[in-house]
Design a protein around this motif. Structure first.
Motif, PDB file in Angstrom:
ATOM      1  N   GLY A 792       0.795  -1.223   0.000  1.00 50.55           N
ATOM      2  CA  GLY A 792       0.000   0.000   0.000  1.00 50.55           C
ATOM      3  C   GLY A 792       0.820   1.262   0.000  1.00 50.55           C
ATOM      4  O   GLY A 792       0.274   2.355   0.119  1.00 50.55           O
ATOM      5  N   PRO A 834      -4.270   5.315  -4.746  1.00 47.12           N
ATOM      6  CA  PRO A 834      -4.367   3.855  -4.856  1.00 47.12           C
ATOM      7  C   PRO A 834      -4.341   3.354  -6.285  1.00 47.12           C
ATOM      8  O   PRO A 834      -4.437   4.114  -7.252  1.00 47.12           O
ATOM      9  CB  PRO A 834      -5.721   3.551  -4.201  1.00 47.12           C
ATOM     10  N   THR A 942       0.132   1.707  -7.336  1.00 43.74           N
ATOM     11  CA  THR A 942      -0.107   2.973  -6.653  1.00 43.74           C
ATOM     12  C   THR A 942       0.620   4.109  -7.355  1.00 43.74           C
ATOM     13  O   THR A 942       1.471   3.882  -8.217  1.00 43.74           O
ATOM     14  CB  THR A 942       0.380   2.889  -5.197  1.00 43.74           C
TER      15      THR A 942
END
Length: 972
Positions: A792, A834, A942
């Motif tokens: 992430g 994202p 990302t």
């Protein structure tokens, strides 16, 4: 003859003698057919073991989860990552696969206990294959102690009385390193070990560089001989050769290439081992299922339905090695799991059972509990596609008996209301032959649909049977998608309910809906759940109200934190979080963890910075919400109460803390942990949900204790009256970009709200899957993914490039007009966007309003990248806006100059438009030079705004918008 000529003559003569000697050395005795040293090939599957069936934390962290997960298997008396009840349940499953055993890395923390478990479990037929790691673990784990364990274990796989020890990627380190290791092992343990080094880089060159040359026929006989000599050196090191990474063999479509595996890798290795010098040496190979690590940084290898597993395994078996080791049984991050999973069902079990019965010379047979009136047929397709991709539907027949004959199948695709949009030709299957039929449909021809249901009609022995209810729908997105997971559904895995109901209410004033459902079946249920775009948003809790999910009596908040620094090397964050004006119930999980915070009354402190996501839940009575507030007391931050009522209204609030730490507080409308199995034959639920997208697709899903699955028809929340819009997509069928008509509410317009109301989170009406975060991990904002350490973050492996002591998050301030802006200090501030914000194979437009302090040095404004490279990077370099681009074929464009100039010290509007063919950059309405760049991009990953690898932006930003369409140039 002159002295110079004399010297030249002697040199030439000497060179000729040396060359003659080399020629003689290469004039080896012709190799005969290699003789295998075992009665047959033994097949193993390497396991990580830490992803046990007893874990309850699989929800929404990865793209898939184990099918037979059961929190009741947790052994609280043994708080180690690998617990015996989960191990024993795994072995019961492995027995049905007919595998010879499992592999393990005994050097890795806690793994050596598997040798003890194998002894406790008992069956001698279950073998363990010992694998050493090539990583420098010296000083952390005792290699010799691990080998000693293997030698003591009766379960260790042996050939000729010697324990087989393999190293998967040995030649990533110099051969001299391993010579020392082998010498030490021989001196310590004698000739009790058969050591097989994994050789994966011929001549030190990755296979990805050999493959295109092989395909073009450019590898010379001389190079092949050099490669074989390379293999000879490694074969002399130990007791044979091993190849562990067929996943590195893939074409531009990320599909396995069996010809290269057979005719280049295996052929050269086998040729060497067939030479008289290496008689008696061992040969190890591998196979794999795919490598679709969707939530981490995009997928790298397609499972291609079931073809990758079947093709790689058949190629390896045909070479006649002593062993095959398949990675991996239980790897969540890469989605390489061979074990049964929610979306693979028992498909791999059935396939491996077929091959293993064939390998052992045993009769094919159905699985216990199978309904043999249903063909052993597996229906596979991508569960979610973006327009332009090919919709491929694979139907695989797996023999499980001797009865000959054939049957036919036909697929139709229907809308949720029953309208047929596609019908396949009739497909014929022979019952005793493993074979497939695969259909291919250009998805752009289905652009007016969001979800389609497959309907399968089987005609066997004159009887017709239809399968539709219970299958997973096929999702179609207009422009964006990062989920490349296939759903593989054996028809015998379908649950047969006697009653079902599933409804979704209209939204209330706050956008919330109520979802209701029920099911009654003839077998015990494990789980009954609700999915929103694949995300689990509700799970029935044993027929009782979930004490940790919002309902009519309570609200629930999630407090989740994460840091780019490893928690074990950092001290706890100073300060605390406390609840005032109400009495709440706190759930602090993993009390035994070193990361566990401390709860004193209504105050939470001792928050440990960790690269692993940490979460605490707080339940508050609805009647107390009006007076409740959370007070965050971190050093250097003004202590300001955050009203719980505002948190419920605005959904989320982020707080960047010290030491690259980020805390996100959000309204919790979905479960965080998996409950115990329902263990009943009927269940019902009512739950409050908030759609993830304007056109979210909801589905009810039931999982039986047996592993059978039922899935309801999808319910779409989109506006049926929405106007049509045009998207530009890259067609896999035509090889170029084309416009398609789609529903307007399915075409994302991601306009981030620039307001400190949400703290370090940037929200957008386009939906939570697009929400961004200032610093931190994007999974904290989206509440999807983040399954492993560093997932992430674009700085997965480049986090050390951040300046020491820098603050990740830009700070909120105001411009001269009083508008909220973000200020970047040029020392490591960034925003994380994202996956999906930048579509890989569709057109898009990025709009930024910014004011740089200076433009005379390189500063990255926008970069689509993470641990793996993304497609696009936009940066200012001496006043010019330039671009780097990398497409899926590996074609790189570096430093392309648009000649659009960005002034320093003043506000500018920068518009970046890409239509999969040409990149346009404009500043304040003046467009620079178009840049020809052929898509699609390489990875769905990302993005970072504000800098990358030292090229940090200094200045202010007050608007960031990404439209998933590329308007005409005159609209700029």
């Amino acid at each position: 003859m002159s002295k110079v000529s004399s010297k030249l003559f002697l040199s030439t003569l000497l060179l000729g003698i040396v060359s003659l000697g080399l020629s003689c050395a290469f004039a080896r005795e012709e190799p005969s057919e290699r003789q295998r040293q075992t009665d047959r090939t033994y097949v193993f599957c390497r396991a990580q073991w830490k992803y046990g069936l007893q874990r309850n934390d699989y929800l929404n962290r990865w793209i898939d989860r184990p099918l037979f997960v059961d929190p009741a298997l947790r052994d609280t008396a043994t708080p180690r990552p690998i617990q015996y009840p989960g191990f024993a349940r795994t072995q019961e499953i492995v027995k049905d696969y007919r595998l010879d055993g499992m592999g393990l890395y005994p050097e890795t923390a806690g793994r050596a206990v598997i040798y003890d478990y194998a002894k406790e479990y008992g069956p001698e037929s279950f073998l363990l294959l010992t694998e050493l790691t090539a990583k420098p673990l010296e000083g952390r784990f005792d290699r010799n102690a691990s080998i000693a364990k293997a030698l003591e274990s009766a379960a260790s796989f042996r050939i000729g009385g010697r324990v087989v020890v393999i190293v998967g990627i040995a030649d990533t380190r110099p051969i001299e390193f391993w010579e020392g290791i082998v010498k030490e092992l021989r001196e310590t343990f004698g000739d009790r070990i058969a050591f097989l080094p994994g050789v994966i880089r011929p001549l030190g060159i990755p296979l990805s560089e050999w493959l295109p040359r092989f395909a073009a026929g450019e590898i010379s006989d001389q190079e092949r001989e050099q490669i074989r000599e390379y293999y000879r050196k490694w074969a002399r090191l130990g007791d044979g050769l091993y190849f562990s990474t067929p996943s590195s063999i893939a074409d531009d479509r990320r599909r396995f290439v069996p010809e290269f595996y057979r005719d280049f890798v295996i052929a050269n290795m086998k040729s060497v081992l067939a030479e008289p010098e290496f008689a008696g040496k061992l040969f190890g190979l591998s196979a794999y299922i795919g490598h679709e690590n969707c939530t981490r940084f995009g997928y790298t290898r397609s499972c291609d339905g079931t073809k990758t597993l079947r093709s790689s395994l058949e190629t390896a078996l045909a070479a006649g090695p002593e062993l095959i080791n398949i990675p991996e049984w239980d790897e969540q991050n890469e989605n390489t799991s061979l074990r049964p999973t929610l979306y693979n069902g028992t498909s791999t079990l059935r396939i491996m059972r077929y091959y293993m019965n064939q390998l052992r010379g045993e009769a094919q047979s159905p699985l216990p509990g199978d309904d043999t009136a249903i063909p052993n047929l597996v229906l596979s397709y991508r569960k979610l596609l973006v327009l332009g991709e090919k919709l491929e539907i694979e139907l695989l027949n797996i023999p499980d008996g001797k009865k000959a004959g054939s049957y036919t199948a036909r697929i139709t695709l229907e809308t949720p209301d029953g309208t047929t949009v596609y019908t396949s030709p009739e497909l014929t299957f022979e019952r005793t032959r493993l074979h497939d039929h695969t259909l291919s449909i250009p998805s752009e021809t289905l652009s007016s649909h969001t979800a389609l249901m497959p309907r399968l009609e089987i005609v066997r022995e004159g009887e017709s049977r239809t399968f539709s209810d219970g299958l997973h729908y096929i999702g179609l997105r207009s422009t964006w998608n990062w989920d490349y997971k296939w759903v593989k559904q054996p028809l015998r895995d379908l649950m047969k309910p006697t009653q079902t109901a599933f409804t979704l209410s209209e939204p209330d004033a706050g956008g919330l809906r109520t979802v209701s459902g029920s099911i009654e079946v003839e077998e015990p249920l494990a789980y009954l759940e609700v999915l929103d775009e694949g995300k689990v948003v509700h799970m029935a809790g044993g027929g009782e109200s979930d004490p940790w999910q919002e309902n009519g009596e309570q609200v629930v908040l999630s407090l989740q934190w994460q840091s780019l620094k490893q928690g074990s090397r950092r001290k706890a964050v100073e300060g605390s979080i406390r609840l005032e004006g109400a009495t709440g119930r706190w759930r602090v999980p993993n009390e035994e963890s070193r990361y566990a915070p401390r709860l004193t009354g209504q105050r939470l402190d001792r928050l440990q910075p960790s690269v692993y996501s940490q979460r605490v839940l707080l339940a508050i009575d609805r009647q107390e919400v009006g007076n409740a507030s959370l007070v965050i007391d971190f050093p250097g931050r003004k202590e300001t109460p955050i009203a719980v009522a505002d948190l419920l209204k605005h959904s989320i609030y982020g707080v960047p803390g010290p030491d690259r730490f980020n805390l996100v507080i959000s309204r919790m409308l979905q479960p965080s942990w998996m409950p115990q199995h329902l263990k009943k034959k009927k269940s019902a639920f009512h739950a409050i949900v908030r759609p993830e997208l304007p056109s979210s697709v909801y589905q009810m899903q039931a999982v039986g204790v047996s592993g059978r699955i039922y899935r309801s028809k999808p319910v779409v929340t989109g506006d049926p009256k929405a106007k049509q819009a045009t998207a530009v997509v890259f067609s896999e069928t035509t090889g170029g970009s084309l416009p398609v008509k789609v529903s307007g509410d399915a075409l994302p317009v991601i306009d981030y709200r620039f307001t400190p109301r949400h703290g370090s989170v940037l929200v957008a009406d386009a939906g939570r899957p697009f929400w961004a975060i200032l610093g931190g991990y994007v999974s904290q904002a989206t509440d999807r993914g983040g399954g492993e350490s560093n997932d992430g973050s674009p700085f997965f492996s480049t986090r050390l490039d951040l300046p020491e002591g820098s603050l990740e998050a830009p700070r909120w301030t105001r411009d001269e007009q009083g508008r909220d802006v973000l200020c970047f200090d040029g020392q490591g501030n960034y925003i994380v966007l994202p996956q999906g914000v930048i579509p890989r194979r569709a057109g898009y437009t990025i709009t930024m309003e910014l004011k740089p302090e200076t433009v005379d040095r390189r500063q990255v404004l926008f970069r689509n990248a993470s641990h793996y490279p993304g497609s696009l990077s936009i940066y200012v370099d001496n006043g010019h806006l330039k671009a780097d681009f990398l497409n899926e074929k590996g074609v790189s464009t570096q430093g392309a100059d648009s000649f659009a100039t960005l002034p320093a010290g003043e506000w500018s509007t920068v518009v970046i438009r890409y239509d999969q063919e040409t990149l346009h950059i404009a500043v304040n309405g003046e467009e620079g030079q178009p840049i020809a760049i052929k898509g699609p991009g390489i990875y769905d990953t990302t993005s970072a705004v504000g800098g990358f690898r030292g090229d940090w932006f200094e200045g202010d930003l007050r608007r960031l918008r990404v439209d998933h369409h590329a308007p005409a140039a005159d609209a700029l």
